[in-house]
Design an enzyme around this catalytic site. Structure first.
Site, PDB file in Angstrom:
ATOM      1  N   LYS A 150     -21.644  61.794  31.183  1.00 30.10           N
ATOM      2  CA  LYS A 150     -21.936  62.715  32.302  1.00 30.10           C
ATOM      3  C   LYS A 150     -23.235  63.491  32.056  1.00 30.10           C
ATOM      4  CE  LYS A 150     -21.111  66.606  31.944  1.00 30.10           C
ATOM      5  NZ  LYS A 150     -19.796  67.236  31.950  1.00 30.10           N
ATOM      6  N   GLU A 198     -34.003  86.957  28.196  1.00 29.21           N
ATOM      7  CA  GLU A 198     -34.320  88.349  27.852  1.00 29.21           C
ATOM      8  C   GLU A 198     -33.669  89.316  28.835  1.00 29.21           C
ATOM      9  OE1 GLU A 198     -38.434  89.809  28.487  1.00 29.21           O
ATOM     10  OE2 GLU A 198     -38.848  87.850  29.361  1.00 29.21           O
TER      11      GLU A 198
HETATM   12  P1  NDP Z   1     -10.227  71.200  37.621  1.00 28.12           P
HETATM   13  O1  NDP Z   1      -8.857  71.647  37.317  1.00 28.12           O
HETATM   14  O2  NDP Z   1     -11.402  71.912  37.065  1.00 28.12           O
HETATM   15  O3  NDP Z   1     -10.430  71.132  39.193  1.00 28.12           O
HETATM   16  C1  NDP Z   1      -9.538  70.436  40.017  1.00 28.12           C
HETATM   17  C2  NDP Z   1      -9.962  70.676  41.444  1.00 28.12           C
HETATM   18  O4  NDP Z   1      -9.205  69.833  42.302  1.00 28.12           O
HETATM   19  C3  NDP Z   1      -9.729  72.093  41.881  1.00 28.12           C
HETATM   20  O5  NDP Z   1     -10.794  72.479  42.704  1.00 28.12           O
HETATM   21  C4  NDP Z   1      -8.414  71.995  42.658  1.00 28.12           C
HETATM   22  O6  NDP Z   1      -8.324  72.930  43.689  1.00 28.12           O
HETATM   23  C5  NDP Z   1      -8.531  70.616  43.266  1.00 28.12           C
HETATM   24  N1  NDP Z   1      -7.226  69.980  43.510  1.00 28.12           N
HETATM   25  C6  NDP Z   1      -6.186  69.864  42.674  1.00 28.12           C
HETATM   26  N2  NDP Z   1      -5.185  69.158  43.242  1.00 28.12           N
HETATM   27  C7  NDP Z   1      -5.602  68.823  44.475  1.00 28.12           C
HETATM   28  C8  NDP Z   1      -5.030  68.101  45.550  1.00 28.12           C
HETATM   29  N3  NDP Z   1      -3.832  67.564  45.481  1.00 28.12           N
HETATM   30  N4  NDP Z   1      -5.762  67.951  46.695  1.00 28.12           N
HETATM   31  C9  NDP Z   1      -6.995  68.484  46.794  1.00 28.12           C
HETATM   32  N5  NDP Z   1      -7.600  69.179  45.801  1.00 28.12           N
HETATM   33  C10 NDP Z   1      -6.913  69.346  44.650  1.00 28.12           C
HETATM   34  O7  NDP Z   1     -10.231  69.658  37.201  1.00 28.12           O
HETATM   35  P2  NDP Z   1     -11.368  68.613  36.995  1.00 28.12           P
HETATM   36  O8  NDP Z   1     -10.761  67.318  37.381  1.00 28.12           O
HETATM   37  O9  NDP Z   1     -12.637  69.022  37.648  1.00 28.12           O
HETATM   38  O10 NDP Z   1     -11.599  68.661  35.425  1.00 28.12           O
HETATM   39  C11 NDP Z   1     -10.493  68.477  34.545  1.00 28.12           C
HETATM   40  C12 NDP Z   1     -10.704  69.239  33.268  1.00 28.12           C
HETATM   41  O11 NDP Z   1     -11.722  68.616  32.524  1.00 28.12           O
HETATM   42  C13 NDP Z   1     -11.141  70.669  33.472  1.00 28.12           C
HETATM   43  O12 NDP Z   1     -10.054  71.522  33.434  1.00 28.12           O
HETATM   44  C14 NDP Z   1     -12.060  70.927  32.343  1.00 28.12           C
HETATM   45  O13 NDP Z   1     -11.354  71.593  31.348  1.00 28.12           O
HETATM   46  C15 NDP Z   1     -12.477  69.574  31.846  1.00 28.12           C
HETATM   47  N6  NDP Z   1     -13.905  69.346  32.109  1.00 28.12           N
HETATM   48  C16 NDP Z   1     -14.815  70.147  31.521  1.00 28.12           C
HETATM   49  C17 NDP Z   1     -16.151  69.956  31.760  1.00 28.12           C
HETATM   50  C18 NDP Z   1     -17.149  70.846  31.129  1.00 28.12           C
HETATM   51  O14 NDP Z   1     -16.807  71.559  30.199  1.00 28.12           O
HETATM   52  N7  NDP Z   1     -18.383  70.879  31.610  1.00 28.12           N
HETATM   53  C19 NDP Z   1     -16.638  68.890  32.620  1.00 28.12           C
HETATM   54  C20 NDP Z   1     -15.576  68.125  33.211  1.00 28.12           C
HETATM   55  C21 NDP Z   1     -14.262  68.345  32.943  1.00 28.12           C
HETATM   56  P3  NDP Z   1      -7.763  74.414  43.447  1.00 28.12           P
HETATM   57  O15 NDP Z   1      -8.874  75.191  42.831  1.00 28.12           O
HETATM   58  O16 NDP Z   1      -7.410  74.855  44.811  1.00 28.12           O
HETATM   59  O17 NDP Z   1      -6.569  74.259  42.548  1.00 28.12           O
END
Ligand code: NDP
Length: 456
Positions: free
Chosen positions: A51, A445
């Protein structure tokens, strides 16, 4: 004859499992590790590493444009070739996976490239070879897996972040579902690679759980970068049209058509079919293995680290948990991981870097807070003419002057926050920030030159 075949059997050779295996072997333990996919796990194979390389690729788009203001002329319009990037990244992943294997073998860890399941508190079965291995300790480090819960009709027409690295061609239109780390990072980077990106998210704003000022500014910056935002929209079904186009139907508003639908709606602990119930291991509501501070489950010989425990789902945390487990179980020093102040970044453009409490979390936790903030046009943008702003925010405890949180949106936010996280971990106060001399000219800064708290 030893009582067990090995001292430690690790299931899953990702960041956490690999670290635990190597450290335990270094302490003299006889260690075996099994991996059913590629060695290196999510971060190396289908997550952070590829990524970030994609993110670098995407940022050239603006670098080429910005160069003009500094006197550069590009003889022809830069063009982007997806297969070149995709294959270069795949090769780098293969190289890193090989290094992980070498590291394990160098540490004299026995590597088995097949699925392993738990048969009992001290017993693991390798599924393909049928071999049963007894172990004094079993460590589950199987990570997480993309989830779309509840499933929707046509959900299988979408892809997850697992597949996005291998797309045969660069899509013209992409629909990204979700508003978290993965959705935003890919929406941001594909938009810069020239893809028409629509981000569909069920919430009213992106990045739930982050500081409100960061959420709103990032939302606006993504929109400015050309990402079409459809917020407050729930996806209901996806259908495939005759020409292969995906049409996504939402509860609110018109359907959206795209060549690729990337579903990034969170990840779930990877525990299905692992035999945990057979061994009596207690799991939480999402299937996560419930562990104590020492990463041990209710079964004293079965332990778990990383995303499979659903504590703080970040690679460096898994690595540290694996290290602490191995030192504590096989070494002479027992220690646990402090999950309180973990910095993280969202590799969008602009980038988010954050450590500690958001303003909202600090208030909810009962702190009376003083907020210091700075928003400015980065120096480079003055000549490039790019429309962009950097934003920095300090959340300070009014009672004792301690800096509770630092939140940055802008270039190198992740790099800056990693360094400032040391100060936060040490318990730095606002006065400590103030007595630190600025490094000029830099964006960082601003962190040591904010003098007046926000009114109200
Ligand atoms: P996240 O938990 O960050 O985000 C999931 C998103 O999907 C949220 O916006 C959530 O909405 C939405 N969602 C969940 N269920 C549904 C559904 N049934 N229908 C529609 N929308 C839904 O997960 P990610 O998949 O983005 O990442 C997974 C994990 O990987 C993260 O928790 C992180 O820890 C890790 N990660 C870290 C990164 C980094 O450090 N840069 C990069 C990528 C991943 P809502 O907010 O409303 O719940």
């Amino acid at each position: 004859m030893a009582e067990f075949d090995v001292d430690l059997f690790v299931i899953g050779a990702g960041s956490g499992g690999t670290r635990a295996a190597r450290i335990a072997a270094g302490h003299g333990a006889r260690v075996m590790i099994a991996e059913e996919d590629r060695i290196g796990g999510t971060c190396v194979v289908r997550g952070c590493v590829p990524k970030k390389l994609f993110v670098y690729a995407s940022r050239f788009a603006e670098d080429f444009e910005d160069a003009a203001g500094f006197g550069w002329t590009l003889d022809s319009r830069p063009t982007f070739d997806w297969p070149t990037l995709r294959d270069a990244v795949a090769n780098e992943v293969t190289r890193l996976s090989g290094l992980y294997r070498k590291g394990l073998e160098g540490a004299k860890v026995a590597v088995r490239e097949e699925r392993a399941v738990i048969e009992g508190p001290h017993s693991v079965r390798l599924v393909k070879s049928g071999e049963t291995v007894t172990a004094r300790h079993i460590l589950v480090a199987t990570g997480g897996w993309p989830s779309f819960d509840p499933p929707i009709p046509g959900g299988e027409l979408g892809i997850s972040s697992n597949e996005v690295f291998h797309l045969p061609t660069l899509p013209r239109r992409m629909l990204v579902v979700g508003g978290g780390y993965i959705a935003l990072e890919f929406a941001s980077l594909f938009a810069r690679l020239g893809v028409a990106v629509t981000l569909l998210h069920r919430g009213d704003n992106i990045l739930r759980g982050f500081d409100e000022d960061i959420r709103t500014r990032l939302r606006d910056a993504l929109a400015h970068a050309g990402v079409t935002l459809r917020l407050g929209c729930t996806i209901e079904r996806i259908e495939e049209l005759a020409d292969g186009t995906r049409r996504a139907h939402c509860a609110q508003g018109a359907p959206i058509e795209a060549d690729v639908v990337l579903v990034a709606t969170g990840r779930r602990p990877n525990t299905r079919g692992l035999g945990l119930d057979k061994a009596g291991v207690v799991r939480g509501p999402l299937g996560e293995i419930v562990v104590d501070a020492a990463s041990t489950s209710n079964v004293p010989s079965i332990h778990a680290v990383g995303d499979v425990t659903n504590r703080v789902n970040l690679t460096p945390v898994a690595i540290r948990e694996g290290h602490a487990f191995a030192d504590s179980t096989f070494g002479s020093r027992s220690w646990t991981v402090d999950h309180a102040t973990v910095a993280s970044a969202v590799f969008t453009t602009p980038e988010v870097g954050t450590v500690g409490l958001s303003e909202g979390q600090a208030v909810d936790a009962g702190h009376e807070v003083k907020v210091f903030e700075s928003g400015f046009r980065p120096m480079k943008a003055t000549i490039s003419g790019r429309h962009e702003r950097t934003y920095m925010k300090l959340v300070v405890d009014a009672a004792n002057d301690r800096v509770l949180g630092v939140h940055i949106l802008g270039h190198d936010a992740g790099e800056i926050v990693q360094a400032v996280a040391i100060a936060i971990t040490m318990g730095a106060t606002k006065a400590d920030f103030d007595r630190t001399v600025a490094l000029h000219p830099s964006a960082a800064e601003e962190l040591v030159t904010m003098r007046s708290p926000r009114a109200g």
